[in-house]
Design an enzyme around this catalytic site. Sequence first.
Site, PDB file in Angstrom:
ATOM      1  N   VAL A  80     -22.114 -13.601  21.480  1.00  0.00           N
ATOM      2  CA  VAL A  80     -22.911 -12.801  22.343  1.00  0.00           C
ATOM      3  C   VAL A  80     -23.971 -13.451  22.604  1.00  0.00           C
ATOM      4  CG1 VAL A  80     -25.521 -11.186  21.012  1.00  0.00           C
ATOM      5  CG2 VAL A  80     -23.233 -11.761  19.491  1.00  0.00           C
ATOM      6  N   CYS A  81     -24.238 -13.174  24.072  1.00  0.00           N
ATOM      7  CA  CYS A  81     -25.192 -13.323  24.919  1.00  0.00           C
ATOM      8  C   CYS A  81     -25.965 -11.869  25.764  1.00  0.00           C
ATOM      9  CB  CYS A  81     -24.221 -13.681  25.998  1.00  0.00           C
ATOM     10  SG  CYS A  81     -23.169 -12.575  27.250  1.00  0.00           S
ATOM     11  N   ARG A  82     -26.849 -12.132  26.957  1.00  0.00           N
ATOM     12  CA  ARG A  82     -27.152 -11.170  27.099  1.00  0.00           C
ATOM     13  C   ARG A  82     -26.399  -9.904  27.547  1.00  0.00           C
ATOM     14  NH1 ARG A  82     -27.968 -10.355  32.108  1.00  0.00           N
ATOM     15  NH2 ARG A  82     -29.799  -9.301  33.195  1.00  0.00           N
ATOM     16  N   GLY A 116     -22.595  -9.799  27.620  1.00  0.00           N
ATOM     17  CA  GLY A 116     -21.326  -9.742  27.249  1.00  0.00           C
ATOM     18  C   GLY A 116     -20.241 -10.845  28.108  1.00  0.00           C
ATOM     19  N   MET A 120     -26.989  -8.405  24.509  1.00  0.00           N
ATOM     20  CA  MET A 120     -28.456  -8.463  24.253  1.00  0.00           C
ATOM     21  C   MET A 120     -29.289  -7.106  24.489  1.00  0.00           C
ATOM     22  SD  MET A 120     -28.265  -9.903  21.306  1.00  0.00           S
ATOM     23  CE  MET A 120     -30.044 -10.007  20.821  1.00  0.00           C
TER      24      MET A 120
END
Length: 98
Positions: A62-64, A66, A90
């Site tokens: 997961v990141c901000r 993708g 996110m």
Amino acid sequence: MKQYTAKEVENLLTEEKPLNIIDVREVDEVANGKILGALHIPLGLLEFRMSELDKSKEYIMVCRSGARSGRATQFLESYGFHVINMTGGMLDWEGKVE
């Protein structure tokens, strides 16, 4: 590269499936909240902290948005890990955060 949407990950969590989620965002981003139970390993430290991961498990990255989690997914896959990228990151997450 295998991918889940944020909604698919949220659904898996509500089914109480045991998930191994790794958040590769930076410290200041995670301070605003991360998925419950996610392990925080910034992308820049992933190479150095791979020894903490178990190749027999599946990980959701997961990141901000993708993009970074996509790079993390490709990186870990190249070392034989079973990894899934959460597309949309996110920004698309509507579930609970800690």
